[in-house]
Scaffold this motif. Sequence first.
Motif, PDB file in Angstrom:
ATOM      1  N   MET A  56       0.828  -1.211   0.000  1.00 32.47           N
ATOM      2  CA  MET A  56       0.000   0.000   0.000  1.00 32.47           C
ATOM      3  C   MET A  56       0.859   1.257   0.000  1.00 32.47           C
ATOM      4  SD  MET A  56      -3.494  -0.884   2.165  1.00 32.47           S
ATOM      5  CE  MET A  56      -3.131   0.298   3.355  1.00 32.47           C
ATOM      6  N   GLY A 107     -13.860   4.930  -3.528  1.00 35.97           N
ATOM      7  CA  GLY A 107     -12.903   4.352  -2.591  1.00 35.97           C
ATOM      8  C   GLY A 107     -11.963   3.416  -3.312  1.00 35.97           C
ATOM      9  N   TRP A 109      -9.070  -0.102  -2.486  1.00 38.11           N
ATOM     10  CA  TRP A 109      -8.506  -1.046  -1.544  1.00 38.11           C
ATOM     11  C   TRP A 109      -7.607  -2.029  -2.290  1.00 38.11           C
ATOM     12  CZ3 TRP A 109     -13.317  -1.326  -3.530  1.00 38.11           C
ATOM     13  CH2 TRP A 109     -13.760  -2.533  -4.045  1.00 38.11           C
ATOM     14  N   LEU A 110      -6.655  -2.565  -1.557  1.00 38.83           N
ATOM     15  CA  LEU A 110      -5.679  -3.517  -2.085  1.00 38.83           C
ATOM     16  C   LEU A 110      -5.991  -4.881  -1.489  1.00 38.83           C
ATOM     17  CD1 LEU A 110      -3.068  -3.791  -3.791  1.00 38.83           C
ATOM     18  CD2 LEU A 110      -1.778  -3.308  -1.701  1.00 38.83           C
ATOM     19  N   ASP A 111      -6.147  -5.888  -2.357  1.00 36.85           N
ATOM     20  CA  ASP A 111      -6.526  -7.219  -1.900  1.00 36.85           C
ATOM     21  C   ASP A 111      -5.847  -8.265  -2.778  1.00 36.85           C
ATOM     22  OD1 ASP A 111      -7.941  -9.238  -0.511  1.00 36.85           O
ATOM     23  OD2 ASP A 111      -9.513  -9.228  -2.044  1.00 36.85           O
ATOM     24  N   LEU A 115      -5.463  -4.033  -6.980  1.00 42.12           N
ATOM     25  CA  LEU A 115      -5.892  -2.724  -6.496  1.00 42.12           C
ATOM     26  C   LEU A 115      -7.244  -2.423  -7.125  1.00 42.12           C
ATOM     27  CD1 LEU A 115      -5.334  -0.041  -5.003  1.00 42.12           C
ATOM     28  CD2 LEU A 115      -4.211   0.756  -7.105  1.00 42.12           C
ATOM     29  N   HIS A 116      -8.263  -2.244  -6.287  1.00 47.50           N
ATOM     30  CA  HIS A 116      -9.626  -1.975  -6.746  1.00 47.50           C
ATOM     31  C   HIS A 116      -9.963  -0.512  -6.478  1.00 47.50           C
ATOM     32  CE1 HIS A 116     -10.346  -6.313  -7.051  1.00 47.50           C
ATOM     33  NE2 HIS A 116      -9.777  -6.410  -5.848  1.00 47.50           N
TER      34      HIS A 116
END
Length: 166
Positions: A56, A107, A109-111, A115-116
Amino acid sequence: MSGRVFGSPMFLGFDHLEQMLERASKGASDGYPPYNIEQMASNKLRITLAVAGFRMDDLQITQEDNQLVIRGRQVEEGEERIYLHRGIASRQFQKAFVLAEGIEIGGAWLDNGLLHIDLFRPQPEVRVKRIEIRQPAQTKAPAASAPAIKPRAPQMLHRVEDIESN
């Protein structure tokens, strides 16, 4: 015929849109990192970038005017490593997406190396504005050759008897 997309005189004020299309076509040639764009609902999109190996702290997302810009830069750790084979490069990237007017970022998020970024367009209010149609001003100046009409001075009426008595 010019090379303009919006060359018709019926398209007024679309110069900025044409510039955005040119900018987007220039930036579309770089395929790294790979990405998907999904339509989640009629007013919601999701951009997913494959950023395996990035933490991140290595990623930055900014909105610059009407562009969504994603930057990635991996920091080299441990210069003391000796690689017998190095097939995984720590490559930096910058990916820019041109956003339509009104698109907002919901928004990110990293999953699992993906990366979304969610985007949405708020439902616009239906606006109806009535435009008044007016008559042009009716101010005509009097003609210079026509004589000006002056009101008459009040006249004294005398009775016949008063005239005879004088």
